[in-house]
Design a protein around this motif. Sequence first.
Motif, short mmCIF file in Angstrom:
data_model
loop_
_atom_site.label_atom_id
_atom_site.label_comp_id
_atom_site.label_asym_id
_atom_site.label_seq_id
_atom_site.Cartn_x
_atom_site.Cartn_y
_atom_site.Cartn_z
N THR A 11 0.77 -1.26 0.00
CA THR A 11 -0.01 -0.12 0.04
C THR A 11 0.85 1.19 0.09
O THR A 11 1.80 1.35 0.67
CB THR A 11 -0.83 0.08 1.06
N ARG A 12 0.19 2.21 -0.84
CA ARG A 12 1.12 3.73 -0.79
C ARG A 12 2.41 3.54 -1.32
O ARG A 12 3.16 4.28 -0.84
CB ARG A 12 1.20 4.28 0.69
N VAL A 13 2.67 2.61 -2.16
CA VAL A 13 3.96 2.44 -2.96
C VAL A 13 3.40 2.26 -4.47
O VAL A 13 2.42 1.28 -4.67
CB VAL A 13 4.66 1.45 -2.47
N LEU A 110 4.84 15.68 -1.44
CA LEU A 110 3.85 14.73 -1.57
C LEU A 110 4.29 13.52 -0.84
O LEU A 110 3.37 13.00 0.15
CB LEU A 110 3.75 14.19 -3.12
N HIS A 114 1.63 13.29 2.50
CA HIS A 114 0.67 12.41 2.26
C HIS A 114 0.85 10.94 2.04
O HIS A 114 -0.20 10.17 2.07
CB HIS A 114 0.05 12.97 0.95
N LEU A 115 2.08 10.57 2.19
CA LEU A 115 2.39 8.88 2.59
C LEU A 115 3.05 8.75 3.63
O LEU A 115 2.90 7.89 4.27
CB LEU A 115 3.39 8.81 1.23
N ASN A 132 -4.02 7.42 6.44
CA ASN A 132 -4.37 8.24 5.11
C ASN A 132 -4.63 9.63 5.33
O ASN A 132 -4.88 10.30 6.45
CB ASN A 132 -5.39 7.40 4.48
N VAL A 133 -4.32 10.26 4.17
CA VAL A 133 -4.49 11.84 4.14
C VAL A 133 -5.82 12.28 4.77
O VAL A 133 -5.94 13.43 5.11
CB VAL A 133 -3.91 12.26 2.78
N ASP A 450 10.52 5.46 -0.88
CA ASP A 450 9.65 6.08 -1.69
C ASP A 450 9.64 5.59 -3.10
O ASP A 450 9.75 6.10 -4.09
CB ASP A 450 9.70 7.51 -1.88
N PHE B 87 -3.96 1.08 -2.98
CA PHE B 87 -2.80 0.48 -2.80
C PHE B 87 -1.72 1.60 -3.20
O PHE B 87 -0.39 1.50 -2.84
CB PHE B 87 -2.33 -0.72 -3.09
N THR B 88 -1.99 2.69 -3.95
CA THR B 88 -1.09 3.52 -4.63
C THR B 88 -1.70 4.86 -4.12
O THR B 88 -2.84 5.15 -4.12
CB THR B 88 -1.10 3.64 -5.89
N MET B 89 -0.84 5.64 -3.48
CA MET B 89 -0.95 6.90 -3.29
C MET B 89 -0.18 8.04 -3.96
O MET B 89 -0.43 9.20 -3.83
CB MET B 89 -0.98 7.24 -1.74
#
Lengths: 482, 171
Positions: A11-13, A110, A114-115, A132-133, A450, B87-89
């Motif tokens: 997630t978030r990648v 960013l 936000h991450l 989360n943001v 990142d 899953f992506t931000m």
Amino acid sequence: MGQKLTIEPVTRVEGHGKVTIHLDDDNNVVQTRLHIVEFRGFERFIQGRPYWEAPVLVQRLCGICPVSHHLAAAKALDVIVGTGSEGLTPTGEKMRRLMHYGQMFQSHALHFFHLVSPDLLFGINARPEKRNVIEVAKEFKELAVQGVMMRKFGQEIIRATAGKKIHGTGAIPGGINKNLSIEERDFFVKGKDPLNIDKMIEWSQDALNLFKGYHKENRELVDTFAAFPSHHLSIVRKDGALDFYHGVLRAVDAKGDKILHDVDYQNYLDYIGEEVKNWSYMKFPFLKNLGTKNGWYRVGPLARLNTCDFIPSPLAQKEFEEFKAYTNGKPNNMSMHMHWARLIETLHAAEVMRDLLNDTDLQGRDLVTKGKKISEGVGVIEAPRGTLFHHYRIDKNDLISMCNLIVSTTNNNEPMNRAVRHVADAMISGQKSIKEGMLNAVEVAIRAYDPCLSCATHALGKMPLEISLYDKNENLLDLKTN
Amino acid sequence: MKKVLIFGYGNPGRQDDALGVLLADEMQKWARENNMESIDFDTNYQLNIEDALTISEYDMVIFADASIEQIDHIKLTRVESNQKTEFTMHAMSPDFVLHLCQSLYNKYPETYLLHIKGIEFELEEGLTTNGETNLNLAFDFLVNAFGRSNFPKDILDRHCIEQKGAINAKP
């Protein structure tokens, strides 16, 4: 029962990555791997295309950091057209620098706001729906607004220098195709508060203070989380200054000794190799003089602050001195300090943008230089996520006959795998159950780098989240999708 | 005068991934030719956090994107605020952007997503034949709607309900 736990995708990648953690019968970690489906077809795709198309074509690679590819390709072609990276006109070089530092600024903003900030503000053990943001926006609205505005500022810099947001054309072989008008300059310098460069500098300092406050209260976590010694590589300016746009290749070991001595990156193949492993699509770069086993290195914000001698802007330099003092001048090998380094770079990028915006060379009209054409060139740039290599050869018809790219995330392949192992050992080994917070810890370690693995398509309906659980015989025990 | 934004996103270098961007470009030409000054246009590779600020300045937003969903040609849906984390931000969905817009700026523009069926997404320029057909359908649909009203909320809403979003006929 031995298990293989799969977190897929992370997630978030960006991109299609998954993590597998192999456990033995006693729930001890026996192996971890970060699997990444890297997009490699581009190097073949570009063969046969006229060389001058490359700076625009390479932006197809990635919708996340197209400016990095745009500029790295342009720098390689500067060499081919006989200009070289140091032969551009002042307007040409400074416009490119403004584009690049604008990109660095918005990308770092960013990432942090936000991450990363959800993990810092709510803790890595917080519920997934909390991290989360949107939740940041609810509880720390001013902070979230700052993140949006900083990102927008950088995006507008890119639009003004590259010409447009999609498939920018600003950088061309030997220079740039536009200057910065007075109106464009004033938008950034005298813009209505808060969208102006002075506010961006102020907010960059605020972000740094936010991180330092978190660090003060969570010192043990920040200092030990996924910390491990490594080599560090980046380009630095010839005098040792931090420079995102141009310089020589330098690497230091975990103690600070130079292991790559400010070499010309045109000869990068003499110093850097790429190992292929049978379980990963992504290659593993290494320093040839140290071999595949010991030659791996980190790139990115932490590496850059470990390799450079100083930062050529006053506010960031002051922060750099504090950063260096924390490790008594030695390289910093703490993965979570990547965030600290990234924020110092954010401040530096803002200071550089301010200086460039006030430089009348940006209104110059001498945009392109040309020299004697040669058949091969290498362009290297410090992308937000680390060192990015573009290497091209052309044939007698000016068509590209060879292309080799080493992208930033590939350079960090081995370190990310090591980070996952360190976290897994510390937080999962020996546990009878695996909690969400623990899984997120693995992701936190990866996110520190990142990584960006986008193949730049994102059509609706394409992005499932899947978690699979296997026993030691590879039998699927459980499968969950979002 | 109520303001409208048509925002196409995708990568023009990846065949049908360009559908959203091309639709925005085509609509912009049409709007200029027809003096539709209340409509603005934007394009990018993907949506991101700053777009929450962008859409906060409009009364209506129509996002357009390529789709690999099980639809025949094109589909229009209303975008509802949603904070589900993807899953992506590095990129965001329209509903997430709308939610962020509401949270940060207390604005809630009438927001729609035009799904345009894409077929191929390889490293090539130019649409597939079917992608081209779907682009033309999407263009005709929006031209028809804006030809009848500068602010076609009722038309679009009715379409979303009556046709369940699928567009095989003019609104």
